[in-house]
Design an enzyme around this catalytic site. Structure first.
Site, PDB file in Angstrom:
ATOM      1  N   CYS A  18      14.729 -28.336   1.445  1.00  0.00           N
ATOM      2  CA  CYS A  18      13.841 -27.810   2.357  1.00  0.00           C
ATOM      3  C   CYS A  18      14.404 -26.959   3.351  1.00  0.00           C
ATOM      4  CB  CYS A  18      13.040 -28.993   3.242  1.00  0.00           C
ATOM      5  SG  CYS A  18      12.334 -30.164   1.937  1.00  0.00           S
ATOM      6  N   HIS A  44       9.893 -28.410  12.128  1.00  0.00           N
ATOM      7  CA  HIS A  44       9.952 -28.945  10.693  1.00  0.00           C
ATOM      8  C   HIS A  44       8.711 -29.881  10.456  1.00  0.00           C
ATOM      9  CE1 HIS A  44      11.414 -29.388   6.582  1.00  0.00           C
ATOM     10  NE2 HIS A  44      11.412 -30.779   6.789  1.00  0.00           N
ATOM     11  N   GLU A  88      12.650 -35.739  14.368  1.00  0.00           N
ATOM     12  CA  GLU A  88      12.652 -34.380  15.125  1.00  0.00           C
ATOM     13  C   GLU A  88      12.424 -34.296  16.711  1.00  0.00           C
ATOM     14  OE1 GLU A  88      10.609 -31.640  12.904  1.00  0.00           O
ATOM     15  OE2 GLU A  88      11.331 -29.970  13.847  1.00  0.00           O
ATOM     16  N   LYS A 147       2.854 -26.606   9.344  1.00  0.00           N
ATOM     17  CA  LYS A 147       2.666 -27.119   8.123  1.00  0.00           C
ATOM     18  C   LYS A 147       1.261 -28.010   8.184  1.00  0.00           C
ATOM     19  CE  LYS A 147       7.259 -27.867   6.529  1.00  0.00           C
ATOM     20  NZ  LYS A 147       8.080 -27.810   7.766  1.00  0.00           N
ATOM     21  N   HIS A 192       3.729 -27.944   2.958  1.00  0.00           N
ATOM     22  CA  HIS A 192       5.244 -27.961   2.834  1.00  0.00           C
ATOM     23  C   HIS A 192       5.505 -27.106   1.683  1.00  0.00           C
ATOM     24  CE1 HIS A 192       9.296 -28.555   3.132  1.00  0.00           C
ATOM     25  NE2 HIS A 192       9.414 -29.869   3.472  1.00  0.00           N
ATOM     26  N   PHE A 230      16.018 -33.091   2.520  1.00  0.00           N
ATOM     27  CA  PHE A 230      16.400 -34.271   1.804  1.00  0.00           C
ATOM     28  C   PHE A 230      18.087 -33.992   1.594  1.00  0.00           C
ATOM     29  CE2 PHE A 230      12.715 -35.883  -0.581  1.00  0.00           C
ATOM     30  CZ  PHE A 230      12.221 -36.471   0.423  1.00  0.00           C
TER      31      PHE A 230
END
Lengths: 414, 79
Positions: A163, A302, A313, A334, A339, A399
């Site tokens: 990502c 994010h 976050e 998002k 995403h 990830f």
């Protein structure tokens, strides 16, 4: 050599909200969701999945001969590159600037082709694999095809870091220009993995959102207590970056300036985030930009709509900004576009550029029931006028524990 | 559809080859196909006619030679 300023002078989008950036931004600002239920067929059965797909038709922009060797992610990238070059004024007789570099992020490469080719090969009876399968599947295919189609002969780089792929691609292109290695770069990301095989893997991770009671379009709910996970999207977004001298020499109108880039790794867990690593990426980006945290007015988070991701976050933003976190506007777009994985950061950078240009901050849509553990001003539901907005951050976390943050600055009238 | 007709149709429809340049004597290279594209074209042919073209037989240059090979393989298959 002194560090050179780097401007964004063109943006091309192939996104779930369309391919006209002004219209895309207006829809995102209005909180209009592109999430819907899409039928996916596998093994003779069919199920509806919540996705944010692109209604994509490359038309005449891709010659049939070369299109035969392009995966969907590649076709989207080639079209986004066309739009970006055209918007910047650098597309001349179908060609781009020969000396430019290409810096692209892509998570899963030609995932649709991988599935199609392997299905054929593993079928009973098996069929021969197409000779073109390997170059079609490779993650670097999109950047290679952009280079060939537009005659661009500088470095052709692909970053596949889940990502954060396109944040790193933009950040590395920014560095190459800033340090004098390049004058011009196409930088961004592409992703097209809304096919049965890839989706099945995502579903088993238990991170995908279920349909909200008020409808599919309300299912991506970052920072909301009713969140159930993320919604996968697809698309390609490419920015033209130019050194200040290169842009000024040809009278190009800069859209925004990239002033900082920070990147870090958690060294912690394959799928779980860490606020320490995220905080470090944000601090490094601010340091790189030589900008005090207090000058940042907006963070494009994010935040994907997973409980752990959103909360970590929020904590990292607090750790980075201290008491200024209470004055920051933070939103997750998002909530409306889902995403886009390898293209997510590029789309969010493009939207943040529009926010700086227009002085309008896009909201976090569907945020009706704020999670008290994400105690920030998440710009719930309604977009906001912010005429004084000068600096903004975009966060991307992946990830594998990779984190990347970009700092953008509004172009002030000289 | 004969192999030649199929080749001519696929070249113009899927590979953007100008139909005016397509003739039995034309070589695939002359028509603008690179090595990978030729292999792709053979794949289309194999799918259409249900045959497999052995690598050592793919030595043709012109469309007529390619069509003749496909004809032969289709006959050998019993088609």
């Amino acid at each position: 050599m002194p560090l050179r300023r780097t401007f964004i002078t063109g943006i091309g989008v192939v996104s779930p909200h369309g391919d006209n950036l002004d219209e895309v931004f207006d829809r995102v600002f209005a909180g209009e969701s592109s999430v819907r239920k899409v039928p996916i067929e596998a093994n003779g059965s069919r199920c509806d999945m919540l996705l944010s797909p692109v209604d994509f038709e490359p038309g005449h922009l891709i010659p049939k001969m070369s299109g035969r060797f392009m995966a969907r992610a590649t076709k989207m990238a080639v079209v986004a590159a066309h739009h970006a070059l055209e918007a910047s004024g650098l597309l001349v007789s179908g060609a781009g600037p020969a000396e430019a570099g290409i810096y692209l992020g892509c998570g899963l490469g030609g995932s649709d082709e991988l599935q199609a080719h392997y299905e054929r090969f593993l079928a009973d009876p098996p069929r021969r694999l197409r000779a073109a399968s390997t170059p079609m599947i490779m993650a670097s295919g999109p950047a290679s095809h952009i280079s060939m189609q537009y005659g661009i002969t500088g470095p052709t780089m692909t970053y596949s870091i889940a990502c954060v792929s396109s944040a790193v691609a933009i950040g590395e292109a920014f560095r190459a220009i800033r340090h004098g290695y390049l004058d011009t770069a196409l930088a961004g990301g592409t992703e097209a993995q809304l096919n049965a095989g890839a989706l099945a893997g995502w579903r088993e991770l238990s991170v995908l959102a279920s349909e909200h009671t008020t409808g599919a379009e309300a299912s991506s709910r970052p920072f909301d207590a009713q969140r159930t996970g993320l919604v996968l999207g697809e698309g390609s977004i490419i920015l033209v970056l130019e050194s200040e001298d290169a842009a000024r020499a040809r009278g190009a109108e800069p859209l925004a300036e990239i002033v900082g880039y920070g990147v870090s790794s958690d060294a912690y867990n394959l799928t779980e985030p860490s606020s320490d690593g995220q905080t470090r990426a944000m601090r490094l980006a601010l340091e790189d930009a030589s900008v005090a945290g207090e000058r940042i007015g907006y963070v494009n988070a994010h935040a994907t709509g997973t409980l752990l991701g959103d909360r970590v976050e929020a904590e990292a933003i607090r750790n980075t900004f201290g008491s200024h976190a209470d004055k920051l506007a933070v939103s997750s777009t998002k909530s409306v576009h889902g995403h886009l994985i390898g293209a997510a950061s590029a789309l969010e950078t493009a939207l943040t550029v529009r926010m700086l240009q227009t002085g309008r901050i896009a909201p976090t849509a569907n945020l009706t029931d704020p999670d008290p553990e994400c105690d920030l001003d998440c710009v719930p539901l309604v977009g906001r006028e912010a005429p004084g907005l000068e600096y903004a951050l975009t966060n991307s976390f992946a990830f594998g524990g990779s984190n990347a943050t970009l700092v953008l600055r509004k172009v002030l009238a000289s | 559809m004969t192999p030649y007709m199929f080749l001519a149709q696929v070249l113009s429809e899927k590979y953007d080859v100008d139909p005016d340049t397509i003739s039995p004597e034309a070589t695939l290279t002359e028509l603008g196909l690179d090595s990978l594209t030729i292999v792709e074209l053979l794949f289309d042919v194999e799918d259409e006619f249900g045959i497999e073209i052995p690598e050592e037989r793919a030595t043709f240059q012109t469309l007529a030679e390619a069509a003749a090979l496909v004809d032969e393989l289709v006959q050998a298959k019993g088609g």
